[in-house]
Design an enzyme around this catalytic site. Structure first.
Site, PDB file in Angstrom:
ATOM      1  N   ARG A 124     -13.887  23.658  16.258  1.00 41.96           N
ATOM      2  CA  ARG A 124     -15.065  22.774  16.319  1.00 41.96           C
ATOM      3  C   ARG A 124     -14.838  21.588  17.265  1.00 41.96           C
ATOM      4  O   ARG A 124     -15.746  21.123  17.917  1.00 41.96           O
ATOM      5  CB  ARG A 124     -15.374  22.193  14.952  1.00 41.96           C
ATOM      6  CG  ARG A 124     -15.425  23.167  13.845  1.00 41.96           C
ATOM      7  CD  ARG A 124     -16.846  23.422  13.368  1.00 41.96           C
ATOM      8  NE  ARG A 124     -16.851  24.540  12.448  1.00 41.96           N
ATOM      9  CZ  ARG A 124     -16.931  25.823  12.816  1.00 41.96           C
ATOM     10  NH1 ARG A 124     -17.048  26.165  14.074  1.00 41.96           N
ATOM     11  NH2 ARG A 124     -16.902  26.786  11.914  1.00 41.96           N
ATOM     12  N   SER A 166      -9.437  24.131   4.168  1.00 43.28           N
ATOM     13  CA  SER A 166     -10.036  24.390   2.857  1.00 43.28           C
ATOM     14  C   SER A 166      -9.065  25.207   1.986  1.00 43.28           C
ATOM     15  O   SER A 166      -8.189  25.907   2.502  1.00 43.28           O
ATOM     16  CB  SER A 166     -11.349  25.131   3.038  1.00 43.28           C
ATOM     17  OG  SER A 166     -11.125  26.319   3.777  1.00 43.28           O
ATOM     18  N   CYS A 218     -10.840  14.525   3.400  1.00 41.52           N
ATOM     19  CA  CYS A 218     -10.201  15.133   2.224  1.00 41.52           C
ATOM     20  C   CYS A 218      -9.860  14.067   1.193  1.00 41.52           C
ATOM     21  O   CYS A 218      -9.584  14.373   0.045  1.00 41.52           O
ATOM     22  CB  CYS A 218      -8.943  15.867   2.641  1.00 41.52           C
ATOM     23  SG  CYS A 218      -7.695  14.768   3.269  1.00 41.52           S
ATOM     24  N   GLU A 257     -15.975  21.574  -3.978  1.00 37.93           N
ATOM     25  CA  GLU A 257     -15.945  20.544  -2.927  1.00 37.93           C
ATOM     26  C   GLU A 257     -17.236  20.633  -2.111  1.00 37.93           C
ATOM     27  O   GLU A 257     -17.581  21.699  -1.605  1.00 37.93           O
ATOM     28  CB  GLU A 257     -14.737  20.788  -2.018  1.00 37.93           C
ATOM     29  CG  GLU A 257     -14.590  19.736  -0.941  1.00 37.93           C
ATOM     30  CD  GLU A 257     -13.422  19.997   0.001  1.00 37.93           C
ATOM     31  OE1 GLU A 257     -13.238  21.144   0.431  1.00 37.93           O
ATOM     32  OE2 GLU A 257     -12.689  19.034   0.297  1.00 37.93           O
TER      33      GLU A 257
HETATM   34  P1  NAD Z   1     -11.202  25.419   7.323  1.00 41.81           P
HETATM   35  O1  NAD Z   1     -10.365  25.921   6.212  1.00 41.81           O
HETATM   36  O2  NAD Z   1     -12.510  26.088   7.571  1.00 41.81           O
HETATM   37  O3  NAD Z   1     -10.402  25.525   8.718  1.00 41.81           O
HETATM   38  C1  NAD Z   1      -9.110  25.005   8.873  1.00 41.81           C
HETATM   39  C2  NAD Z   1      -8.366  25.803   9.929  1.00 41.81           C
HETATM   40  O4  NAD Z   1      -8.258  27.167   9.491  1.00 41.81           O
HETATM   41  C3  NAD Z   1      -9.071  25.837  11.285  1.00 41.81           C
HETATM   42  O5  NAD Z   1      -8.107  25.717  12.296  1.00 41.81           O
HETATM   43  C4  NAD Z   1      -9.743  27.194  11.305  1.00 41.81           C
HETATM   44  O6  NAD Z   1      -9.864  27.730  12.607  1.00 41.81           O
HETATM   45  C5  NAD Z   1      -8.825  28.051  10.452  1.00 41.81           C
HETATM   46  N1  NAD Z   1      -9.547  29.114   9.720  1.00 41.81           N
HETATM   47  C6  NAD Z   1     -10.810  29.046   9.229  1.00 41.81           C
HETATM   48  N2  NAD Z   1     -11.126  30.199   8.622  1.00 41.81           N
HETATM   49  C7  NAD Z   1     -10.058  31.006   8.720  1.00 41.81           C
HETATM   50  C8  NAD Z   1      -9.771  32.329   8.267  1.00 41.81           C
HETATM   51  N3  NAD Z   1     -10.661  33.053   7.597  1.00 41.81           N
HETATM   52  N4  NAD Z   1      -8.552  32.847   8.529  1.00 41.81           N
HETATM   53  C9  NAD Z   1      -7.636  32.134   9.204  1.00 41.81           C
HETATM   54  N5  NAD Z   1      -7.861  30.875   9.658  1.00 41.81           N
HETATM   55  C10 NAD Z   1      -9.048  30.312   9.416  1.00 41.81           C
HETATM   56  O7  NAD Z   1     -11.380  23.840   7.101  1.00 41.81           O
HETATM   57  P2  NAD Z   1     -12.275  22.830   7.932  1.00 41.81           P
HETATM   58  O8  NAD Z   1     -13.709  23.083   7.595  1.00 41.81           O
HETATM   59  O9  NAD Z   1     -11.868  22.799   9.347  1.00 41.81           O
HETATM   60  O10 NAD Z   1     -11.801  21.436   7.280  1.00 41.81           O
HETATM   61  C11 NAD Z   1     -12.335  20.924   6.108  1.00 41.81           C
HETATM   62  C12 NAD Z   1     -11.470  21.257   4.921  1.00 41.81           C
HETATM   63  O11 NAD Z   1     -10.158  20.751   5.113  1.00 41.81           O
HETATM   64  C13 NAD Z   1     -11.954  20.591   3.636  1.00 41.81           C
HETATM   65  O12 NAD Z   1     -11.810  21.510   2.582  1.00 41.81           O
HETATM   66  C14 NAD Z   1     -11.021  19.409   3.461  1.00 41.81           C
HETATM   67  O13 NAD Z   1     -10.877  18.942   2.151  1.00 41.81           O
HETATM   68  C15 NAD Z   1      -9.750  19.992   3.971  1.00 41.81           C
HETATM   69  N6  NAD Z   1      -8.795  18.962   4.356  1.00 41.81           N
HETATM   70  C16 NAD Z   1      -7.707  18.780   3.575  1.00 41.81           C
HETATM   71  C17 NAD Z   1      -6.788  17.801   3.886  1.00 41.81           C
HETATM   72  C18 NAD Z   1      -5.557  17.596   3.042  1.00 41.81           C
HETATM   73  O14 NAD Z   1      -4.648  16.910   3.491  1.00 41.81           O
HETATM   74  N7  NAD Z   1      -5.492  18.154   1.857  1.00 41.81           N
HETATM   75  C19 NAD Z   1      -6.986  16.995   5.016  1.00 41.81           C
HETATM   76  C20 NAD Z   1      -8.111  17.220   5.801  1.00 41.81           C
HETATM   77  C21 NAD Z   1      -9.012  18.214   5.464  1.00 41.81           C
END
Ligand code: NAD
Length: 498
Positions: A177, A226, A281, A383
């Site tokens: 994104r 996530s 998060c 969430e």
């Molecule tokens: P996401 O899980 O959709 O994506 C995160 C990463 O995973 C990206 O690089 C994406 O390309 C990859 N990804 C997505 N789907 C995938 C799949 N099916 N297989 C393999 N890789 C895949 O998360 P997002 O929407 O980018 O970020 C928001 C989420 O991150 C929220 O749930 C938030 O709470 C969490 N978050 C957690 C923390 C923490 O420290 N716990 C910090 C920041 C964000």
């Protein structure tokens, strides 16, 4: 249209897969660039390149490695405004918030500059007759980071800073994104003197991620995103023997005790609940007032504040928050608000109809506030990741303590009180990884560690702070005997120190 490739071997290279993803400008809703999505073969080539470069970098003394990071700090500060502008335009958060995103990342780079000290081993002289023992920390080799859209500067730096300082080569797979800032950071590291191949940005989607997970030359994976993906990555990475630390989603509660300073608490909830459109998060998404009087006082003050939130473009310096990251994100959050109404929660402020004048195609929505949310509702259990705060009324402290403790997520939590006893008891007992006492977003400073519990974190060892050095190195322990004057003969039972 601008295309964004990959950063491999010290320079930007074009994607070869023929697959691209749209990079939006959330404040206008326009597609501003296309980012290449790497194939398995492109990922493999980047890993091989990194593995070759890592040998010399791992043998570079830690002081010299630290100097590269120091220079990087200087260059990132030089380009601060440029980085923040790109970040705000790709993510949607406001420019001041984007600067905070960069700053919290740079603080971990500052921490990693202490690597000559942080990587020191242990030494015991005379552990037995003529025997000395010492331990050393060695780099793992090639390691990878897979990061989310919501902190495109901070989280990549949390990962590559300590990893590279420890002598590893790093493959970063940022969110598709908002890949612009990670690419800029990689270029700055090269300008700072990092050898080519040590920091690589390979853009992509699931294909690139799976290529990382299955690559036996990658020794560790750090993930943030996530929870379902965190769990998937943790399990698949472990199958090829990698170290994995995977941080997931959150549902952070704020407990408001009857003695809390209500004005300060409302300020804290407004900032932590709605800042960055709730796409953090560590956002507070659940407020738990203790007792009816506290709840009524809270709602009385909270409603006008949520109603008067100023939503603006990402470049409007007076905006409280900007657009969400994509149209899908807005639709998902609005859908949760619909669900909450159907479940019987009271929608005290409805921001679903908000339209940004002159930016009608942007991904905006106003702040929403729910009262009378109960723990069986989906809007409480799941969430939402948007500008929506749910108020769950608790009868007493015990009930309030149980809510975050029993929740599936366990990232952050806060308590607002003037009672030191209650705060201390809460901090000790609550089943959540990071606790704030009158602090709404308790993100620990760089030299402590960051990590949630339960569904918010899979694997052990946290991010940044001393844990990051443990995660990105392996420990070797040497037992040495210099036997002059010591005669022992052959020994057939397990050796004991005499
Ligand atoms: P996401 O899980 O959709 O994506 C995160 C990463 O995973 C990206 O690089 C994406 O390309 C990859 N990804 C997505 N789907 C995938 C799949 N099916 N297989 C393999 N890789 C895949 O998360 P997002 O929407 O980018 O970020 C928001 C989420 O991150 C929220 O749930 C938030 O709470 C969490 N978050 C957690 C923390 C923490 O420290 N716990 C910090 C920041 C964000």
């Amino acid at each position: 249209m601008r295309t964004i490739g990959h950063f491999i071997g010290g320079r930007e290279v074009e994607g070869k897969s023929g697959r691209f993803a749209d990079v939006f400008e959330p404040m206008t809703g326009e597609v501003q660039a296309k980012v290449a999505l790497a194939s398995k073969a492109e990922m493999r080539a980047a890993v091989l390149n990194a593995a070759e470069a890592q040998v010399a970098w791992g043998n570079t003394n830690p002081q010299r490695r630290a100097r590269v990071l120091m220079k990087f700090l200087e260059l990132a500060n030089r380009d601060y405004d440029k980085l923040a502008d790109c970040l705000a335009r790709e993510h949607g958060k406001t420019v001041p918030d984007a600067k905070g995103d960069i700053q919290r990342g740079l603080e971990v780079i500052e921490f990693a500059c202490g690597i000559p000290h942080l990587m020191k081993g242990e030494y015991t002289e005379g552990a037995g007759p003529g025997i000395d023992i010492y331990s050393m920390r060695q780099a793992l080799g090639v390691v990878a980071g897979i990061t989310p859209f919501n902190f495109p500067a901070m989280i990549p730096m949390w990962k590559f800073g300590p990893a590279i300082a420890c002598g590893n080569a790093f493959i970063l797979k940022p969110s598709e994104r908002d890949p612009g800032v990670p690419m800029m950071l990689a270029a700055l590291m090269i300008e700072a003197g990092l050898p080519p191949g040590i920091l690589n940005v390979v853009n992509g989607d699931k294909e690139a991620v799976d290529a990382i997970l299955d690559d036996e030359d990658i020794k560790a994976v750090g993930f943030v995103g996530s929870s379902p993906i965190a769990q998937y990555i943790y399990e698949r990475a472990a199958a090829t023997g990698k170290r994995a630390q995977c941080f997931g989603g959150a549902k952070n509660h704020a407990i408001i005790m009857p003695d809390a300073d209500m004005d300060q608490t409302v300020d804290a909830l407004i900032g932590a609940g709605y800042g960055s459109a709730g796409e953090r998060c560590m956002a507070i998404s659940v407020a738990v007032p203790v007792g009816k009087t506290t709840a009524d006082r809270l709602m009385e003050k909270l409603i006008p504040r949520v109603e008067s939130l100023k939503i603006g473009t990402s470049v409007d310096p007076s905006a409280d928050f900007g657009p969400l990251v994509t149209k899908e994100a807005v639709d998902r959050v609005k859908n949760y608000v619909d669900i909450g109404i159907k479940e019987g929660a009271t929608l005290a402020v409805d921001g679903r109809g908000f339209k940004m004048q002159g930016y009608e195609n942007g991904f905006y929505m106003g702040g929403c506030l729910f009262d009378n949310v109960t723990k069986d509702m989906r809007i409480y259990k799941e969430e939402i990741f948007g500008p929506v705060l749910s108020v769950v009324r608790a009868h007493d402290y015990e009930e309030a303590l149980a809510l975050p403790s029993d929740h599936d997520y366990g990232n952050g939590v806060a308590i607002f009180t003037r009672d030191g006893d209650a705060a201390r008891d809460f901090a000790a007992k609550v089943n959540v990884g990071m606790v704030g006492i009158n602090v709404p977003i308790p993100v620990p400073i760089a030299y402590y560690t960051f990590g949630g519990w339960k569904k918010s974190g899979f694997g052990d060892l946290n991010q940044h702070g001393p844990d990051s050095i443990r995660f990105y190195t392996k420990t070797k322990t040497v037992t040495a005997r210099w036997p002059s004057g010591v005669k022992e003969g052959a020994e057939f039972s397990i050796p004991l120190m005499k």
